[in-house]
Design a protein around this motif. Structure first.
Motif, PDB file in Angstrom:
ATOM      1  N   ASN A  61       0.829  -1.215   0.000  1.00  0.00           N
ATOM      2  CA  ASN A  61       0.000   0.000   0.000  1.00  0.00           C
ATOM      3  C   ASN A  61       0.859   1.259   0.000  1.00  0.00           C
ATOM      4  OD1 ASN A  61       0.811  -0.255   2.605  1.00  0.00           O
ATOM      5  ND2 ASN A  61      -1.151   0.293   3.539  1.00  0.00           N
ATOM      6  N   GLY A  62       1.973   1.166  -0.748  1.00  0.00           N
ATOM      7  CA  GLY A  62       2.848   2.322  -0.928  1.00  0.00           C
ATOM      8  C   GLY A  62       2.327   3.213  -2.059  1.00  0.00           C
ATOM      9  N   PRO A  63       3.198   3.996  -2.677  1.00  0.00           N
ATOM     10  CA  PRO A  63       2.750   4.886  -3.761  1.00  0.00           C
ATOM     11  C   PRO A  63       2.364   4.095  -5.014  1.00  0.00           C
ATOM     12  CG  PRO A  63       5.136   4.959  -3.550  1.00  0.00           C
ATOM     13  CD  PRO A  63       4.640   4.116  -2.420  1.00  0.00           C
ATOM     14  N   SER A  64       1.472   4.694  -5.795  1.00  0.00           N
ATOM     15  CA  SER A  64       1.127   4.027  -7.057  1.00  0.00           C
ATOM     16  C   SER A  64       2.143   4.446  -8.142  1.00  0.00           C
ATOM     17  CB  SER A  64      -0.299   4.389  -7.462  1.00  0.00           C
ATOM     18  OG  SER A  64      -0.446   5.774  -7.435  1.00  0.00           O
ATOM     19  N   ILE A  65       2.073   3.759  -9.263  1.00  0.00           N
ATOM     20  CA  ILE A  65       3.026   4.041 -10.363  1.00  0.00           C
ATOM     21  C   ILE A  65       2.221   4.491 -11.580  1.00  0.00           C
ATOM     22  CG2 ILE A  65       4.831   3.043 -11.825  1.00  0.00           C
ATOM     23  CD1 ILE A  65       5.360   0.984  -9.626  1.00  0.00           C
ATOM     24  N   SER A  66       2.578   5.664 -12.123  1.00  0.00           N
ATOM     25  CA  SER A  66       1.793   6.184 -13.261  1.00  0.00           C
ATOM     26  C   SER A  66       1.881   5.230 -14.448  1.00  0.00           C
ATOM     27  CB  SER A  66       2.309   7.556 -13.675  1.00  0.00           C
ATOM     28  OG  SER A  66       3.580   7.410 -14.252  1.00  0.00           O
ATOM     29  N   LYS A  67       0.863   5.303 -15.314  1.00  0.00           N
ATOM     30  CA  LYS A  67       0.803   4.405 -16.492  1.00  0.00           C
ATOM     31  C   LYS A  67       2.086   4.497 -17.294  1.00  0.00           C
ATOM     32  CE  LYS A  67      -3.045   2.030 -17.657  1.00  0.00           C
ATOM     33  NZ  LYS A  67      -2.709   0.944 -16.774  1.00  0.00           N
ATOM     34  N   ALA A  68       2.580   5.743 -17.489  1.00  0.00           N
ATOM     35  CA  ALA A  68       3.785   5.972 -18.300  1.00  0.00           C
ATOM     36  C   ALA A  68       4.999   5.287 -17.694  1.00  0.00           C
ATOM     37  CB  ALA A  68       4.033   7.464 -18.423  1.00  0.00           C
ATOM     38  N   MET A  69       5.017   5.169 -16.373  1.00  0.00           N
ATOM     39  CA  MET A  69       6.190   4.595 -15.712  1.00  0.00           C
ATOM     40  C   MET A  69       6.131   3.078 -15.595  1.00  0.00           C
ATOM     41  SD  MET A  69       7.102   7.143 -12.624  1.00  0.00           S
ATOM     42  CE  MET A  69       7.629   5.834 -11.561  1.00  0.00           C
TER      43      MET A  69
END
Ligand code: ADP
Length: 436
Positions: free
Chosen positions: A365-373
Motif C-alpha cells: 500500500n505504498g505509492p502508485s506508479i503512473s501508467k507511463a512509468m
C-alpha cells in the motif's frame, strides 16, 4: 581483375550483339551470294552473246567490237591463247561458245570466248549492281546498333545500379561506426525490400549503440556517487579532531557505501550474464511456496522495522527451474514492496496455480506508479522515486524481467484501487511442474 557490374553488363551486351551481328551476316551472305553470282554471270554472258552476234552479223574487227562495248560496265581483255588456262578450257569454249568462271564473296564473273583468232575475257563484278549496297547498309546498321546499344546499356545500368551504390556507401558508413545513416526507399520492389531491411538493421544498431552509451554512462554514474561519498568520509576520518561518534558514523557510511557498490557490481554482472543467455541452466525441481516463505523470513528485519503487516497465502506449488534465479525474482519484488510501503503499512503475497499458469501477486500500500512509468520501471537503471535513489540502483526489476522472460513468463505492475501497487509474475507450467 575487378570489373564493375556496370562494365560486365555493357561487355555482355556488346558480346551478344556482336555474335548476333555475325550470325545475321553469315545468313545474309548465304542468302544473297547465290543471287549475286547468278547476276554477275548473267551480266558477262549477255555481253558475251552481244560480242558473238556482232562478230557474226557485221563481221566487225575485234578492236571495233571492244570499242563498241566499252560503254558496258564490263571489261573486255585479250587473253594469251597459249596460256595454260585457255589450253585447259579450250574444248568447253568451242562446245558452248563461252566458259564462265565466278569467284569471291562479292562475286565477279569472267566469260572466256574466242573472237576471231584471239581469246578474250569479259569480266564483270556484282559490285557493279546494287547488292553490295545492301551489305554495306546492313553492316553499318549493326555497327551503329552495337555502339549505340552499348552506350545506352552503360547509362541504363548506371541508373539501375544507383540504389546498390547508395547502399554500398551507406554500409561503408555503418562499418565506420556511423549507425545513423539511412538510405531512401525507392526503385524496384527488390531494391525497396533491401533498403528497408538495411534501414531496419541500422535502426537496431543505433538503438543498441544508444543503449550501450546509456549503460556505460549509467554504470559510471552509479559507481561515482558511492565512491565520492567513500572518498569524502575517508578524508574526514583522517582528521584527528573528530569525536568517537562521528568516527563510528563515518565508518558506517563507508561500510554501507561499499556494500552498495558490491551489490551494484553483482547486479551488473548477473544482468550481463542473463542478457547473454537464451535458456535457463541448472534446473531443479523445488517448492516455490517454500522459497518465497524463506525469503520473507530472511527479510524479516526490514519489514518488522517498519511494522509492516504481512498477509501470506501460498498454494503448494512445485516448479522446475533455476532455484537461485527464481529467488532473485521474489527477493527484488518483496524488497521493493518493503522499501516503498510506509510504516505500519501492509504487504500481501499470494501464490496460486491456475489451469495453465503459476501466478504470484505481491501487493503493497505504498505509492502508485503512473501508467507511463509502468513499462519503464523494468528498464535498466530506471529509478522513478528520486528521493529513494540512494536505496537502490535501478537494476532490480530489470533483472526480474530478464529472468521471467527467460522462463517464458510475464511480469507487470498494476495500480490497486485502494492505493499501492501489485506486481504480478505469471510463469507457464513446465512438464515437471505437473508431477507435483
Ligand atoms: P530500485 O533499486 O530503484 O528499487 P528497481 O529496478 O527495483 O530499482 O525499481 C525501479 C523503480 O520502480 C523504483 O525506483 C521505483 O520507482 C519503482 N518501484 C519498484 N517497486 C515499487 C513499489 N513496490 N512501489 C512503487 N514503486 C516501485
Amino acid at each position: 581483375m575487378n570489373i564493375s557490374l556496370q562494365l560486365k553488363v555493357a561487355l555482355l551486351f556488346f558480346g551478344v550483339m556482336l555474335v548476333s551481328a555475325l550470325i545475321a551476316l553469315v545468313l545474309l551472305v548465304l542468302i544473297f551470294n547465290p543471287i549475286m553470282r547468278q547476276n554477275s554471270e548473267n551480266q558477262v554472258l549477255s555481253v558475251a552473246s552481244s560480242v558473238n552476234q556482232l562478230s557474226q552479223i557485221d563481221a566487225l574487227s575485234e578492236t571495233e567490237i571492244r570499242s563498241l562495248l566499252s560503254i558496258t560496265p564490263v571489261s573486255i581483255d585479250v587473253v594469251d591463247s597459249t596460256s595454260e588456262f585457255i589450253e585447259k578450257h579450250k574444248y568447253e569454249i568451242r562446245l558452248n561458245n563461252y566458259y564462265v568462271e565466278t569467284t569471291g564473296l562479292f562475286p565477279s564473273s569472267t566469260a572466256y570466248m574466242k573472237l576471231g583468232s584471239n581469246y578474250i575475257a569479259i569480266s564483270g563484278t556484282s559490285k557493279d549492281n546494287n547488292y553490295w549496297v545492301i551489305y554495306f547498309v546492313v553492316i553499318l546498321s549493326f555497327i551503329i546498333c552495337i555502339v549505340l546499344g552499348t552506350f545506352i546499356t552503360i547509362i541504363i545500368t548506371r541508373y539501375l545500379l544507383r540504389p546498390i551504390n547508395d547502399l554500398s556507401r551507406a554500409a561503408a558508413e555503418v562499418a565506420r561506426g556511423n549507425f545513423y545513416v539511412r538510405v531512401s526507399e525507392k526503385g524496384a520492389e527488390e531494391y525497396r525490400t533491401l533498403q528497408k531491411n538495411f534501414n531496419r538493421m541500422a535502426e537496431e544498431l543505433s538503438g543498441t549503440e544508444t543503449l550501450r552509451g546509456d549503460f556505460i554512462s549509467n554504470v559510471s554514474h552509479e559507481f561515482k556517487t558511492p565512491l565520492a561519498s567513500i572518498q569524502g568520509f575517508a578524508k574526514l576520518l583522517q582528521n584527528d579532531s573528530i569525536s568517537a561518534e562521528e568516527r563510528t558514523e563515518y565508518t558506517q557510511i563507508i561500510i554501507d557505501e561499499t556494500v552498495r557498490l558490491s551489490k551494484l557490481a553483482t547486479n551488473i554482472l548477473n544482468l550481463s550474464k542473463l542478457e547473454n543467455q537464451t535458456t535457463i541452466a541448472n534446473k531443479t525441481r523445488f517448492s516455490l511456496d517454500e522459497q518465497i516463505r524463506r525469503i520473507i523470513l530472511m527479510l524479516e528485519p526490514e519489514w518488522s522495522k517498519k511494522n509492516i503487516d504481512l498477509d501470506i497465502a501460498l498454494d503448494e506449488v512445485y516448479y522446475y527451474g533455476n532455484e537461485d534465479l527464481m529467488g532473485q525474482i521474489w527477493q527484488n519484488i518483496i524488497n521493493n514492496a518493503i522499501k516503498f510501503t510506509p510504516v505500519n503499512g501492509s504487504i500481501i503475497v499470494h501464490l496460486f496455480r491456475s489451469e495453465s499458469n503459476i501466478t504470484a501477486r505481491i501487493s503493497d500500500n505504498g505509492p502508485s506508479i503512473s501508467k507511463a512509468m509502468q513499462e519503464k520501471i523494468f528498464e535498466k537503471f530506471y529509478q522513478g522515486d528520486h528521493s529513494r535513489k540512494t536505496e537502490g540502483n535501478g537494476l532490480g526489476l530489470a533483472l526480474v524481467k530478464r529472468i521471467v522472460d527467460l522462463c517464458g513468463g510475464k511480469v507487470f505492475v498494476e495500480n490497486l484501487f485502494e492505493g499501492g501497487v501489485c506486481f504480478v509474475v505469471e510463469l507457464p507450467f513446465v512438464i515437471d511442474d505437473m508431477m507435483s
